[in-house]
Design an enzyme around this catalytic site. Structure first.
Site, PDB file in Angstrom:
ATOM      1  N   ARG A   1      37.078  -4.806  27.008  1.00  0.00           N
ATOM      2  CA  ARG A   1      35.780  -4.191  27.280  1.00  0.00           C
ATOM      3  C   ARG A   1      34.809  -4.722  26.233  1.00  0.00           C
ATOM      4  O   ARG A   1      35.218  -5.021  25.096  1.00  0.00           O
ATOM      5  CB  ARG A   1      35.847  -2.656  27.147  1.00  0.00           C
ATOM      6  CG  ARG A   1      36.557  -1.943  28.266  1.00  0.00           C
ATOM      7  CD  ARG A   1      35.745  -1.952  29.557  1.00  0.00           C
ATOM      8  NE  ARG A   1      36.381  -1.186  30.621  1.00  0.00           N
ATOM      9  CZ  ARG A   1      37.131  -1.709  31.587  1.00  0.00           C
ATOM     10  NH1 ARG A   1      37.346  -3.015  31.617  1.00  0.00           N
ATOM     11  NH2 ARG A   1      37.637  -0.937  32.534  1.00  0.00           N
TER      12      ARG A   1
ATOM     13  N   GLU B   1      26.752  -4.781  30.590  1.00  0.00           N
ATOM     14  CA  GLU B   1      26.937  -5.640  31.777  1.00  0.00           C
ATOM     15  C   GLU B   1      26.182  -5.046  32.970  1.00  0.00           C
ATOM     16  O   GLU B   1      26.180  -3.826  33.113  1.00  0.00           O
ATOM     17  CB  GLU B   1      28.423  -5.704  32.164  1.00  0.00           C
ATOM     18  CG  GLU B   1      29.320  -6.276  31.124  1.00  0.00           C
ATOM     19  CD  GLU B   1      30.797  -6.082  31.501  1.00  0.00           C
ATOM     20  OE1 GLU B   1      31.093  -5.652  32.639  1.00  0.00           O
ATOM     21  OE2 GLU B   1      31.641  -6.338  30.649  1.00  0.00           O
TER      22      GLU B   1
ATOM     23  N   HIS C   1      32.827 -10.590  34.193  1.00  0.00           N
ATOM     24  CA  HIS C   1      33.817  -9.498  34.331  1.00  0.00           C
ATOM     25  C   HIS C   1      34.597  -9.655  35.637  1.00  0.00           C
ATOM     26  O   HIS C   1      34.535  -8.800  36.519  1.00  0.00           O
ATOM     27  CB  HIS C   1      33.135  -8.118  34.259  1.00  0.00           C
ATOM     28  CG  HIS C   1      34.118  -7.011  33.948  1.00  0.00           C
ATOM     29  ND1 HIS C   1      33.769  -5.850  33.318  1.00  0.00           N
ATOM     30  CD2 HIS C   1      35.445  -6.907  34.173  1.00  0.00           C
ATOM     31  CE1 HIS C   1      34.834  -5.068  33.188  1.00  0.00           C
ATOM     32  NE2 HIS C   1      35.865  -5.702  33.708  1.00  0.00           N
TER      33      HIS C   1
HETATM   34  P1  NAP Z   1      47.671  -0.684  28.024  1.00  0.00           P
HETATM   35  O1  NAP Z   1      48.980  -1.156  28.546  1.00  0.00           O
HETATM   36  O2  NAP Z   1      47.417   0.772  27.929  1.00  0.00           O
HETATM   37  O3  NAP Z   1      47.445  -1.393  26.597  1.00  0.00           O
HETATM   38  C1  NAP Z   1      46.366  -1.028  25.810  1.00  0.00           C
HETATM   39  C2  NAP Z   1      46.521  -1.496  24.387  1.00  0.00           C
HETATM   40  O4  NAP Z   1      45.474  -0.831  23.649  1.00  0.00           O
HETATM   41  C3  NAP Z   1      47.823  -1.121  23.733  1.00  0.00           C
HETATM   42  O5  NAP Z   1      48.269  -2.212  23.005  1.00  0.00           O
HETATM   43  C4  NAP Z   1      47.464   0.033  22.821  1.00  0.00           C
HETATM   44  O6  NAP Z   1      48.147   0.020  21.590  1.00  0.00           O
HETATM   45  C5  NAP Z   1      46.030  -0.266  22.473  1.00  0.00           C
HETATM   46  N1  NAP Z   1      45.321   0.954  22.080  1.00  0.00           N
HETATM   47  C6  NAP Z   1      45.119   2.071  22.811  1.00  0.00           C
HETATM   48  N2  NAP Z   1      44.433   2.976  22.097  1.00  0.00           N
HETATM   49  C7  NAP Z   1      44.209   2.430  20.881  1.00  0.00           C
HETATM   50  C8  NAP Z   1      43.542   2.860  19.688  1.00  0.00           C
HETATM   51  N3  NAP Z   1      42.978   4.073  19.640  1.00  0.00           N
HETATM   52  N4  NAP Z   1      43.501   2.025  18.643  1.00  0.00           N
HETATM   53  C9  NAP Z   1      44.065   0.809  18.690  1.00  0.00           C
HETATM   54  N5  NAP Z   1      44.709   0.330  19.786  1.00  0.00           N
HETATM   55  C10 NAP Z   1      44.770   1.132  20.870  1.00  0.00           C
HETATM   56  O7  NAP Z   1      46.477  -1.236  28.914  1.00  0.00           O
HETATM   57  P2  NAP Z   1      46.429  -2.545  29.828  1.00  0.00           P
HETATM   58  O8  NAP Z   1      46.898  -2.208  31.185  1.00  0.00           O
HETATM   59  O9  NAP Z   1      47.068  -3.664  29.102  1.00  0.00           O
HETATM   60  O10 NAP Z   1      44.841  -2.765  29.910  1.00  0.00           O
HETATM   61  C11 NAP Z   1      44.094  -2.985  28.742  1.00  0.00           C
HETATM   62  C12 NAP Z   1      42.620  -2.966  29.034  1.00  0.00           C
HETATM   63  O11 NAP Z   1      42.211  -4.173  29.658  1.00  0.00           O
HETATM   64  C13 NAP Z   1      42.164  -1.899  30.031  1.00  0.00           C
HETATM   65  O12 NAP Z   1      42.048  -0.630  29.429  1.00  0.00           O
HETATM   66  C14 NAP Z   1      40.830  -2.439  30.493  1.00  0.00           C
HETATM   67  O13 NAP Z   1      39.789  -1.950  29.677  1.00  0.00           O
HETATM   68  C15 NAP Z   1      40.979  -3.940  30.297  1.00  0.00           C
HETATM   69  N6  NAP Z   1      40.955  -4.644  31.581  1.00  0.00           N
HETATM   70  C16 NAP Z   1      39.984  -5.585  31.818  1.00  0.00           C
HETATM   71  C17 NAP Z   1      39.966  -6.256  33.024  1.00  0.00           C
HETATM   72  C18 NAP Z   1      38.935  -7.328  33.303  1.00  0.00           C
HETATM   73  O14 NAP Z   1      38.582  -7.522  34.449  1.00  0.00           O
HETATM   74  N7  NAP Z   1      38.473  -8.040  32.303  1.00  0.00           N
HETATM   75  C19 NAP Z   1      40.895  -5.965  34.015  1.00  0.00           C
HETATM   76  C20 NAP Z   1      41.860  -5.016  33.744  1.00  0.00           C
HETATM   77  C21 NAP Z   1      41.892  -4.358  32.525  1.00  0.00           C
HETATM   78  P3  NAP Z   1      49.621   0.619  21.363  1.00  0.00           P
HETATM   79  O15 NAP Z   1      50.525  -0.433  21.895  1.00  0.00           O
HETATM   80  O16 NAP Z   1      49.684   0.792  19.913  1.00  0.00           O
HETATM   81  O17 NAP Z   1      49.691   1.887  22.183  1.00  0.00           O
END
Ligand code: NAP
Length: 309
Positions: free
Chosen positions: A228, A257, A275
């Site tokens: 994000r 955005e 995005h």
């Molecule tokens: P996920 O499996 O929940 O992984 C999120 C990561 O963020 C984990 O490594 C987690 O750390 C870390 N995290 C969460 N809260 C935190 C905090 N307070 N401080 C530090 N680290 C923290 O999520 P995902 O499925 O991989 O998706 C990640 C993100 O990608 C989504 O939330 C979304 O915003 C973004 N995304 C973007 C697109 C795009 O089109 N560009 C598409 C899909 C998703 P821990 O391992 O320590 O829990």
């Protein structure tokens, strides 16, 4: 009769499938106050990045579910939802491959100067002036993943296949033999050539990649962000790109955005994507299906597939 309200810009296929479930449609949450029969709405199918918080939920007194289209649900105030007994679901995993693919592609595009090299060929410079200038080897470098969650791990797996040494930040060490865990992002940035950000968005991670992290990455460093716009201190990133404090960036996400900071347009060391991390026909179909499966599970009284609260 339970009522579904689909909020957001849906594709024709998703629109048809939601209509088949009996959904009514609304372009964005700002129109909620004018929805006919809003007192009867029990499920919202939500798509978009505009905030959906307590004020919106209070306009829907019978609401029981917000089924988000997308894995990132930072637009939805989950605390406000929980306080009202409203469940929230998202669409994890089905988009991991596409988002990881785009992250790697942006790193390669940036390092190999593919946009500039393409312009060199198209403009006739190749024919008129000769070979494009030498650029930078990307394989075999050291990669730092900020947030080794579902998508972060897919990115790391791909970069490992590019013969890279994998380092990562997570709040606790993961079971990742051969990869190096860092407990803080400055230590991670110091150790790597490329920083790929795959954190969740929202208040807790705002500005997580700070000015100090960018300084630690250094003048040969490349930043890739598919998470994000909020997770990086964007003003510090722009300063670092303009001054050469880092080498470049590949960015799919931005603050404000799609009205992104025009300073980005003037930079030739940034690959800009609109995005579109999950933006393939196949993955968007899977995301829509998972969203609707959560709605159907809710209406049918069975367990939600991918609840987040
Ligand atoms: P996920 O499996 O929940 O992984 C999120 C990561 O963020 C984990 O490594 C987690 O750390 C870390 N995290 C969460 N809260 C935190 C905090 N307070 N401080 C530090 N680290 C923290 O999520 P995902 O499925 O991989 O998706 C990640 C993100 O990608 C989504 O939330 C979304 O915003 C973004 N995304 C973007 C697109 C795009 O089109 N560009 C598409 C899909 C998703 P821990 O391992 O320590 O829990």
């Amino acid at each position: 009769m339970p009522k579904i309200l689909a909020i957001g810009p849906y594709s024709d296929d998703d629109h048809a499938a939601l209509a088949a479930l009996g959904a009514a449609f609304l372009d964005g949450p700002e129109g909620l106050g004018d929805v006919a029969e809003r007192d009867a709405v029990t499920a919202v199918a939500y798509k978009g990045h505009k905030p959906f918080g307590a004020a919106q939920m209070d306009l829907l007194p019978a609401l029981g579910l917000i089924a988000n289209y997308g894995v990132g649900y930072d637009a939805i105030d989950t605390a406000a939802a929980s306080a009202r007994g409203v469940k929230v679901t998202n669409t994890p995993d089905v988009l991991n491959d596409d988002v990881a693919d785009l992250a790697v592609a942006m790193l390669l595009m940036q390092g190999r100067e593919m946009e500039k090299a393409s312009a060199w060929a198209r403009s006739g410079d190749w024919k008129a002036k000769g070979e494009y200038r030498l650029n930078r080897k990307i394989s075999g470098g050291t990669a730092g993943i900020v947030g080794l969650g579902r998508i972060g791990r897919e990115i790391a797996d791909r970069l490992a296949a590019f013969k890279m040494d994998i380092h990562y930040f997570a709040r606790s060490e993961k079971d990742t033999p051969g990869w190096t865990w860092h407990a803080d992002p400055v230590s991670l940035a110091k150790a790597v050539d490329y920083l790929v950000v795959a954190l969740v968005g929202g208040k807790d991670t705002e500005g997580f990649v700070s000015k100090e992290v960018l300084a630690a990455l250094g003048p040969r460093g490349i930043v890739v962000n598919i998470s994000r716009g909020t997770t990086i201190d964007e003003a510090a990133l722009l300063d670092a790109l303009e001054s050469g404090a880092i080498a470049g960036a590949g960015l799919d996400v931005f603050l404000n955005e799609p009205a992104i900071d025009p300073r980005f347009y003037a930079l030739d060391n940034v690959v800009i994507q609109p995005h579109q991390g999950s933006g393939t026909v196949e993955t968007r179909a899977a995301m829509g299906q998972l969203q609707r499966d959560n709605v159907s599970a809710f209406l049918g009284g069975s367990g939600l597939l991918t609840p987040v609260n």
